[in-house]
Design a protein around this motif. Structure first.
Motif, PDB file in Angstrom:
ATOM      1  N   PHE A  30      15.791  -0.890  -9.511  1.00 45.46           N
ATOM      2  CA  PHE A  30      15.754  -1.095 -10.967  1.00 45.46           C
ATOM      3  C   PHE A  30      14.472  -0.622 -11.638  1.00 45.46           C
ATOM      4  CE2 PHE A  30      14.099  -5.152  -9.288  1.00 45.46           C
ATOM      5  CZ  PHE A  30      12.942  -5.299 -10.021  1.00 45.46           C
ATOM      6  N   ASN A  31      13.424  -0.349 -10.878  1.00 46.65           N
ATOM      7  CA  ASN A  31      12.174   0.089 -11.498  1.00 46.65           C
ATOM      8  C   ASN A  31      12.184   1.582 -11.806  1.00 46.65           C
ATOM      9  OD1 ASN A  31      10.291  -2.130 -11.838  1.00 46.65           O
ATOM     10  ND2 ASN A  31      10.349  -2.355  -9.612  1.00 46.65           N
ATOM     11  N   THR A  32      11.340   1.967 -12.755  1.00 41.05           N
ATOM     12  CA  THR A  32      11.184   3.380 -13.108  1.00 41.05           C
ATOM     13  C   THR A  32      10.423   4.115 -12.017  1.00 41.05           C
ATOM     14  OG1 THR A  32       9.059   3.051 -14.221  1.00 41.05           O
ATOM     15  CG2 THR A  32      11.060   2.733 -15.546  1.00 41.05           C
ATOM     16  N   ALA A  33      10.265   5.434 -12.200  1.00 41.08           N
ATOM     17  CA  ALA A  33       9.602   6.266 -11.193  1.00 41.08           C
ATOM     18  C   ALA A  33       8.131   5.920 -11.015  1.00 41.08           C
ATOM     19  CB  ALA A  33       9.758   7.736 -11.553  1.00 41.08           C
ATOM     20  N   GLU A  34       7.551   5.138 -11.929  1.00 42.34           N
ATOM     21  CA  GLU A  34       6.171   4.699 -11.724  1.00 42.34           C
ATOM     22  C   GLU A  34       6.068   3.772 -10.511  1.00 42.34           C
ATOM     23  OE1 GLU A  34       3.247   5.304 -12.872  1.00 42.34           O
ATOM     24  OE2 GLU A  34       3.614   6.522 -14.649  1.00 42.34           O
ATOM     25  N   TYR A  35       7.125   3.005 -10.259  1.00 41.18           N
ATOM     26  CA  TYR A  35       7.065   2.030  -9.156  1.00 41.18           C
ATOM     27  C   TYR A  35       6.803   2.692  -7.801  1.00 41.18           C
ATOM     28  CZ  TYR A  35       8.403  -1.431  -5.698  1.00 41.18           C
ATOM     29  OH  TYR A  35       8.404  -2.259  -4.596  1.00 41.18           O
ATOM     30  N   PRO A  36       7.560   3.714  -7.397  1.00 43.24           N
ATOM     31  CA  PRO A  36       7.257   4.324  -6.096  1.00 43.24           C
ATOM     32  C   PRO A  36       5.882   4.981  -6.039  1.00 43.24           C
ATOM     33  CG  PRO A  36       8.910   5.605  -7.277  1.00 43.24           C
ATOM     34  CD  PRO A  36       8.760   4.303  -8.004  1.00 43.24           C
ATOM     35  N   MET A  37       5.349   5.394  -7.195  1.00 49.11           N
ATOM     36  CA  MET A  37       3.992   5.937  -7.203  1.00 49.11           C
ATOM     37  C   MET A  37       2.989   4.864  -6.802  1.00 49.11           C
ATOM     38  SD  MET A  37       3.879   8.276 -10.638  1.00 49.11           S
ATOM     39  CE  MET A  37       5.309   9.217 -11.158  1.00 49.11           C
ATOM     40  N   TRP A  38       3.145   3.678  -7.394  1.00 50.28           N
ATOM     41  CA  TRP A  38       2.249   2.569  -7.064  1.00 50.28           C
ATOM     42  C   TRP A  38       2.501   2.085  -5.638  1.00 50.28           C
ATOM     43  CZ3 TRP A  38      -0.362  -1.039 -10.868  1.00 50.28           C
ATOM     44  CH2 TRP A  38      -0.587  -0.403 -12.095  1.00 50.28           C
ATOM     45  N   LYS A  39       3.753   1.927  -5.276  1.00 45.62           N
ATOM     46  CA  LYS A  39       4.098   1.395  -3.955  1.00 45.62           C
ATOM     47  C   LYS A  39       3.600   2.301  -2.836  1.00 45.62           C
ATOM     48  CE  LYS A  39       8.078   0.201  -1.025  1.00 45.62           C
ATOM     49  NZ  LYS A  39       7.322  -0.870  -0.324  1.00 45.62           N
ATOM     50  N   SER A  40       3.745   3.605  -3.007  1.00 47.45           N
ATOM     51  CA  SER A  40       3.327   4.534  -1.955  1.00 47.45           C
ATOM     52  C   SER A  40       1.842   4.402  -1.656  1.00 47.45           C
ATOM     53  CB  SER A  40       3.662   5.973  -2.361  1.00 47.45           C
ATOM     54  OG  SER A  40       2.873   6.379  -3.467  1.00 47.45           O
ATOM     55  N   LYS A  41       1.070   4.124  -2.692  1.00 47.30           N
ATOM     56  CA  LYS A  41      -0.378   4.035  -2.496  1.00 47.30           C
ATOM     57  C   LYS A  41      -0.775   2.716  -1.841  1.00 47.30           C
ATOM     58  CE  LYS A  41      -1.000   7.537  -5.920  1.00 47.30           C
ATOM     59  NZ  LYS A  41      -1.649   8.084  -7.099  1.00 47.30           N
ATOM     60  N   PHE A  42      -0.068   1.659  -2.206  1.00 52.08           N
ATOM     61  CA  PHE A  42      -0.321   0.384  -1.555  1.00 52.08           C
ATOM     62  C   PHE A  42       0.115   0.458  -0.083  1.00 52.08           C
ATOM     63  CE2 PHE A  42       0.308  -4.099  -0.542  1.00 52.08           C
ATOM     64  CZ  PHE A  42      -0.859  -4.646  -1.063  1.00 52.08           C
ATOM     65  N   ASP A  43       1.231   1.117   0.183  1.00 53.62           N
ATOM     66  CA  ASP A  43       1.705   1.269   1.563  1.00 53.62           C
ATOM     67  C   ASP A  43       0.725   2.095   2.392  1.00 53.62           C
ATOM     68  OD1 ASP A  43       3.932  -0.211   0.974  1.00 53.62           O
ATOM     69  OD2 ASP A  43       5.318   1.479   0.897  1.00 53.62           O
ATOM     70  N   TYR A  44       0.127   3.107   1.769  1.00 49.00           N
ATOM     71  CA  TYR A  44      -0.852   3.924   2.498  1.00 49.00           C
ATOM     72  C   TYR A  44      -2.048   3.079   2.931  1.00 49.00           C
ATOM     73  CZ  TYR A  44      -3.998   7.746   3.695  1.00 49.00           C
ATOM     74  OH  TYR A  44      -4.853   8.588   4.374  1.00 49.00           O
ATOM     75  N   ILE A  45      -2.497   2.195   2.060  1.00 46.80           N
ATOM     76  CA  ILE A  45      -3.608   1.305   2.413  1.00 46.80           C
ATOM     77  C   ILE A  45      -3.240   0.447   3.613  1.00 46.80           C
ATOM     78  CG2 ILE A  45      -5.021  -0.645   1.630  1.00 46.80           C
ATOM     79  CD1 ILE A  45      -4.768   0.461  -1.212  1.00 46.80           C
ATOM     80  N   GLU A  46      -2.038  -0.096   3.590  1.00 44.44           N
ATOM     81  CA  GLU A  46      -1.608  -1.027   4.633  1.00 44.44           C
ATOM     82  C   GLU A  46      -1.311  -0.326   5.960  1.00 44.44           C
ATOM     83  OE1 GLU A  46      -1.520  -4.399   4.465  1.00 44.44           O
ATOM     84  OE2 GLU A  46      -2.479  -4.142   2.513  1.00 44.44           O
ATOM     85  N   LYS A  47      -0.742   0.884   5.903  1.00 48.75           N
ATOM     86  CA  LYS A  47      -0.209   1.495   7.131  1.00 48.75           C
ATOM     87  C   LYS A  47      -1.043   2.654   7.666  1.00 48.75           C
ATOM     88  CE  LYS A  47       4.487   0.345   5.620  1.00 48.75           C
ATOM     89  NZ  LYS A  47       5.788   0.892   5.153  1.00 48.75           N
ATOM     90  N   ASN A  48      -1.625   3.463   6.772  1.00 50.76           N
ATOM     91  CA  ASN A  48      -2.285   4.683   7.229  1.00 50.76           C
ATOM     92  C   ASN A  48      -3.810   4.576   7.167  1.00 50.76           C
ATOM     93  OD1 ASN A  48       0.207   5.991   7.671  1.00 50.76           O
ATOM     94  ND2 ASN A  48       0.365   6.488   5.512  1.00 50.76           N
ATOM     95  N   HIS A  49      -4.328   4.422   5.956  1.00 49.59           N
ATOM     96  CA  HIS A  49      -5.764   4.261   5.685  1.00 49.59           C
ATOM     97  C   HIS A  49      -6.661   5.124   6.584  1.00 49.59           C
ATOM     98  CE1 HIS A  49      -4.523   0.746   8.255  1.00 49.59           C
ATOM     99  NE2 HIS A  49      -5.539   1.146   8.988  1.00 49.59           N
ATOM    100  N   THR A  50      -6.395   6.427   6.616  1.00 50.90           N
ATOM    101  CA  THR A  50      -7.212   7.322   7.437  1.00 50.90           C
ATOM    102  C   THR A  50      -8.196   8.151   6.627  1.00 50.90           C
ATOM    103  OG1 THR A  50      -5.459   8.983   7.328  1.00 50.90           O
ATOM    104  CG2 THR A  50      -5.443   7.508   9.236  1.00 50.90           C
ATOM    105  N   SER A  51      -7.963   8.294   5.340  1.00 52.28           N
ATOM    106  CA  SER A  51      -8.854   9.126   4.518  1.00 52.28           C
ATOM    107  C   SER A  51     -10.193   8.436   4.293  1.00 52.28           C
ATOM    108  CB  SER A  51      -8.201   9.415   3.168  1.00 52.28           C
ATOM    109  OG  SER A  51      -7.024  10.172   3.338  1.00 52.28           O
ATOM    110  N   LYS A  52     -11.251   9.206   4.392  1.00 49.19           N
ATOM    111  CA  LYS A  52     -12.591   8.665   4.177  1.00 49.19           C
ATOM    112  C   LYS A  52     -13.145   9.031   2.799  1.00 49.19           C
ATOM    113  CE  LYS A  52     -14.105   8.100   8.930  1.00 49.19           C
ATOM    114  NZ  LYS A  52     -15.214   8.298   9.894  1.00 49.19           N
TER     115      LYS A  52
END
Length: 334
Positions: A30-52
């Protein structure tokens, strides 16, 4: 009669329960396309977090900074409508997972004046924790700054009831009270967004957080700052969290750059001179206090053909701006 009222009560309870469950678990629908933009970045913090090396800021930063043009180890954590409130939270969470070499900070002037998206994205997207929300509310009350509703970023709570209403609305949205999501729910009935949002989510990941907003070959309209004929007045809450960002960077010995994305020519030429003067004056204080930061905060412009809409750089502008950042700012910094 009592039995009918009882059945109606049960029906309403079940309806609210089903709607609330849908709001918690159907966010990609139900959310607009802004939602996956925000979610993807939060998921990156939780799962990947490799960028320095990371970028924090708003949508102009999302469009303007292309990580793959800067280096292989950059990730763009800027958010559409993002303010120092969300960016401090990102930075703090990321530092719990990964040490950082470099942080680029980039906020358009308007996002230092108020939050346009606190209710509609920060809370609805379940982006920040309840503990952090409590802190933001406490800071807002202490500084007497009704930051989501003020055009000039300094509107206070005139009555105690103003703050109570603000606090109540905040928690009701945070905990998915259905009446605040009627339009979202209605929209999903006509056009479920799941597959569209998955495409956006994957594209954001593939591009390390960068994304195109406007996709025209040229844009001559006016952005927020040019449309609102007024002086610049920073929000006290935004100032508080921007300084928390700068303090956290300093404490962790991270190289820091404050780089503002360009305006289109049309907006730049319509800017109120008093607005620019007040904006520059605000940054003079920050520069004096945080001398470890490389400051590129002055408002400047690119030609309209570098913009896909009045606020966001297109492919031509992205290439020009990212190369400028890499060659003239990052490479030349002491």
């Amino acid at each position: 009669m009592i039995e009918i009222k009882y059945k109606i009560g049960i029906f309403i309870f079940l309806l609210f329960s089903v709607l609330t469950a849908y709001l918690y678990f159907g966010e990609m629908i139900f959310n607009t396309a802004e939602y996956p933009m925000w979610k993807s970045k939060f998921d990156y913090i939780e799962k990947n977090h490799t960028s320095k090396n990371i970028i924090i800021g708003d949508s102009r930063a999302i469009a303007g900074f292309v990580p793959k043009l800067l280096s292989k180890n950059y990730y763009n954590f800027a958010l559409g409508g993002g303010t120092p409130i969300e960016s401090y939270y990102i930075l703090k969470k990321y530092l719990e997972k990964q040490k950082l070499d470099t942080v680029i900070i980039s906020f358009s002037p308007v996002h230092l004046e108020r939050s346009i998206v606190f209710f509609e994205r920060t809370l609805k997207f379940n982006f920040i924790s309840t503990k952090y929300i409590s802190e933001v509310l406490a800071v807002s009350k202490e500084l007497n700054d009704n930051f989501p509703d003020s055009l000039n970023g300094y509107k206070g709570f005139e009555f105690s009831s103003d703050y109570l209403l603000f606090k109540s609305k905040t928690y009701l949205i945070k905990y998915k009270f259905p009446t605040y999501y009627i339009n979202d729910f209605r929209g999903s009935l006509y056009k479920p967004m799941y597959f569209t949002n998955k495409i956006v989510y994957n594209e954001i990941n593939d591009r390390c957080g960068n994304y195109d907003f406007g996709r025209k070959d040229s844009a001559t309209g006016l952005n927020y700052e040019a449309l609102e004929k007024r002086t610049f007045r920073n929000s006290r809450v935004m100032d508080y969290y921007l300084k928390k960002i700068l303090k956290l960077i300093t404490e962790n010995n991270i190289k820091a750059y404050y780089i503002v994305a360009p305006f289109n020519r049309g907006s730049y030429e319509q800017l109120d001179t008093c607005y620019v003067k007040k904006y520059n004056s605000y940054f003079e204080g920050l520069k004096y206090q945080y001398k470890n930061v490389v400051w590129k905060n002055n408002i400047f412009f690119y030609e309209n053909n570098c913009f896909g809409d009045p606020s966001h750089l297109n492919y031509r502008g992205q290439l020009k701006f990212s190369n400028y950042v890499k060659m003239e700012v990052l490479n030349n910094a002491l």
